[in-house]
Design a protein around this motif. Structure first.
Motif, PDB file in Angstrom:
ATOM      1  N   THR A  15      56.002  38.562 -16.965  1.00 23.66           N
ATOM      2  CA  THR A  15      55.141  39.379 -17.809  1.00 23.66           C
ATOM      3  C   THR A  15      54.593  40.613 -17.096  1.00 23.66           C
ATOM      4  OG1 THR A  15      53.189  38.021 -17.328  1.00 23.66           O
ATOM      5  CG2 THR A  15      54.511  37.419 -19.250  1.00 23.66           C
ATOM      6  N   ARG A  72      55.091  43.547 -19.207  1.00 22.96           N
ATOM      7  CA  ARG A  72      54.119  43.977 -20.209  1.00 22.96           C
ATOM      8  C   ARG A  72      53.319  45.176 -19.714  1.00 22.96           C
ATOM      9  NH1 ARG A  72      54.751  43.620 -25.020  1.00 22.96           N
ATOM     10  NH2 ARG A  72      54.278  45.838 -24.869  1.00 22.96           N
ATOM     11  N   ILE A 108      55.588  48.265 -19.726  1.00 28.79           N
ATOM     12  CA  ILE A 108      55.780  48.760 -21.091  1.00 28.79           C
ATOM     13  C   ILE A 108      54.523  49.471 -21.588  1.00 28.79           C
ATOM     14  CG2 ILE A 108      56.107  48.043 -23.493  1.00 28.79           C
ATOM     15  CD1 ILE A 108      57.878  45.734 -22.349  1.00 28.79           C
ATOM     16  N   ASP A 109      53.371  48.842 -21.371  1.00 33.71           N
ATOM     17  CA  ASP A 109      52.125  49.405 -21.895  1.00 33.71           C
ATOM     18  C   ASP A 109      51.745  50.714 -21.213  1.00 33.71           C
ATOM     19  OD1 ASP A 109      51.973  47.282 -23.615  1.00 33.71           O
ATOM     20  OD2 ASP A 109      50.399  46.211 -22.514  1.00 33.71           O
ATOM     21  N   TYR A 169      62.778  42.459 -31.038  1.00 31.00           N
ATOM     22  CA  TYR A 169      61.726  42.964 -30.154  1.00 31.00           C
ATOM     23  C   TYR A 169      60.853  43.951 -30.920  1.00 31.00           C
ATOM     24  CZ  TYR A 169      64.564  41.066 -26.363  1.00 31.00           C
ATOM     25  OH  TYR A 169      65.276  40.226 -25.541  1.00 31.00           O
ATOM     26  N   ASP A 183      59.323  47.438 -26.863  1.00 33.26           N
ATOM     27  CA  ASP A 183      59.450  46.286 -25.971  1.00 33.26           C
ATOM     28  C   ASP A 183      60.880  46.130 -25.464  1.00 33.26           C
ATOM     29  OD1 ASP A 183      56.820  45.757 -26.308  1.00 33.26           O
ATOM     30  OD2 ASP A 183      57.080  43.876 -27.409  1.00 33.26           O
ATOM     31  N   ASP A 198      63.320  43.364 -22.541  1.00 34.20           N
ATOM     32  CA  ASP A 198      63.357  42.267 -21.570  1.00 34.20           C
ATOM     33  C   ASP A 198      64.395  42.611 -20.517  1.00 34.20           C
ATOM     34  OD1 ASP A 198      62.645  39.934 -20.349  1.00 34.20           O
ATOM     35  OD2 ASP A 198      63.623  38.602 -21.778  1.00 34.20           O
ATOM     36  N   SER A 258      50.834  36.566 -15.950  1.00 33.25           N
ATOM     37  CA  SER A 258      50.115  36.098 -17.137  1.00 33.25           C
ATOM     38  C   SER A 258      48.648  35.880 -16.779  1.00 33.25           C
ATOM     39  CB  SER A 258      50.739  34.802 -17.672  1.00 33.25           C
ATOM     40  OG  SER A 258      52.040  35.046 -18.157  1.00 33.25           O
ATOM     41  N   ARG A 282      47.017  39.443 -16.161  1.00 33.68           N
ATOM     42  CA  ARG A 282      46.670  40.134 -17.398  1.00 33.68           C
ATOM     43  C   ARG A 282      45.431  39.522 -18.056  1.00 33.68           C
ATOM     44  NH1 ARG A 282      49.917  39.845 -21.374  1.00 33.68           N
ATOM     45  NH2 ARG A 282      51.124  38.056 -20.663  1.00 33.68           N
TER      46      ARG A 282
END
Length: 350
Positions: A71, A74, A77-78, A151, A155, A157, A196, A199
């Motif tokens: 993750t 994430r 991506i953000d 997705y 997003d 993977d 995880s 975050r």
């Protein structure tokens, strides 16, 4: 004569074959610069070829490793900062390979997204190529999957697969004995495990990804600091292994020091680790204080500043330390192999 409507195309369904072809052309130079002895073909074929004999092996044993980035994606991506996430992907595979005593030979990636952004994907693959170049592996193939409906917008993977080789009879771990010395190699931050939890802690803190890094004002934003790429230990550890006296290598990933070191210990042996032998990096102290973590939980969740442990014969510890430091590693003598099973700690990180 009536007009006929244009039929539905694959692009209308959300899959742009032309974009995929454009990506392959764009990343060919990045892949080409990772070529090494044994590489036989470029990108674009149905399969990728590699010549073990040309790579210098006489009686090779192949070793495979596969992994993802978890993750941590994430955050990439953000924040839109995807340039180094490919290094993480390669590191998670090849750092495992070297723990078997294997030299990484080649790497293949798998990139999946709902809508292919050629520029974003190229930046990611260029990061993968950089990781391959740093670890001596050839990027010889991969797969880009555009899957609309699978997705959310933006997003993606990412996963990868590395193959390495060793000469028969040279597998690690081998010869681990009571009294062996544990050399800890410094990490580059959280690496690619525990995100995880990370975050969740950031959410608890109320900080945004673009907030100033709370443990290091020189590191830029919080998101940038947390995306520091996983350190690659391959060439350094192979040099140490070939110099003689290395009995085992342990990549400190999920499970931290507590779970990963026992994976290379023979039955009946354990280890004692001196937590005062190195300073806990600021990112882990911030995570622990913000989440009110207890030290045992910290030690089995994160690398805590030690990304790789090198188990060496006691009379080779000084020479191997010098070799690794000359290669740019931060090295600390963090403990010894003991006759008691399990990992015991003395001192304190927090």
């Amino acid at each position: 004569m009536s007009d006929k409507k244009t039929g539905l195309t694959y692009a209308d369904a959300g899959v742009d074959i032309d974009a995929g072809n454009a990506l392959v052309e764009r990343i060919k130079p990045a892949a080409k610069r990772t070529a090494r002895a044994g590489t036989m073909s470029g990108l674009g074929g149905f399969g990728a070829l590699f010549d073990l004999k040309a790579a210098g092996f006489d009686d090779p044993i192949l070793v495979g490793a596969t992994d993802g980035v978890g993750t941590k994606l994430r955050i990439a991506i953000d924040t839109g900062n995807v340039d180094t996430i490919g290094i993480d992907l390669v590191a998670m595979c090849v750092n495992d390979l070297v723990c078997q005593g294997a030299e990484p030979l080649f790497f293949l990636d798998y990139f999946a997204t709902g809508k292919l952004d050629v520029d974003q994907a190229a930046r990611i693959v260029e990061g993968i190529a950089e990781g391959c170049a740093q670890s001596g592996a050839a990027l010889i193939g991969g797969e880009t999957a555009e899957m609309p409906g699978m997705y959310h917008k933006g997003d993606f993977d990412l996963a990868g697969f590395a193959v390495g080789a060793m000469e028969r009879g040279t597998v690690l771990p081998e010869g681990v004995s009571e009294g062996d010395v544990l050399l800890g190699l410094g990490s580059n931050g959280v690496h690619s495990n525990g995100y995880s939890f990370v975050r969740k802690v950031v959410e608890m803190s109320g900080l945004s990804w673009d907030a100033p890094c709370p443990w290091n004002a020189q590191a830029g934003s919080l998101g940038t600091a947390l995306l520091a790429p996983t350190r690659l230990y391959v060439t350094q550890c192979l040099s140490a292994f070939r110099a003689g006296g290395v009995h085992a290598l342990a990549h400190i990933t999920g499970g931290g020091l507590t779970e990963n070191l026992p994976r290379v210990l023979p039955e009946g042996l354990g280890a004692e680790i001196d937590l005062d032998a190195w300073a806990l990096p600021g990112v882990f102290r911030w995570l622990a204080e913000t989440a009110k973590m207890q030290e045992p939980e910290l030690l089995k969740t994160f690398n805590c500043g030690i990304g790789m442990i090198v188990v060496v014969k006691a009379d080779r510890a000084e020479a191997i330390t010098t070799l690794l430091r000359d290669a740019g590693e931060m090295v600390a003598q963090i403990g010894t192999i003991t006759a008691s099973e399990g990992v015991a700690y003395k001192g304190a990180l927090l």
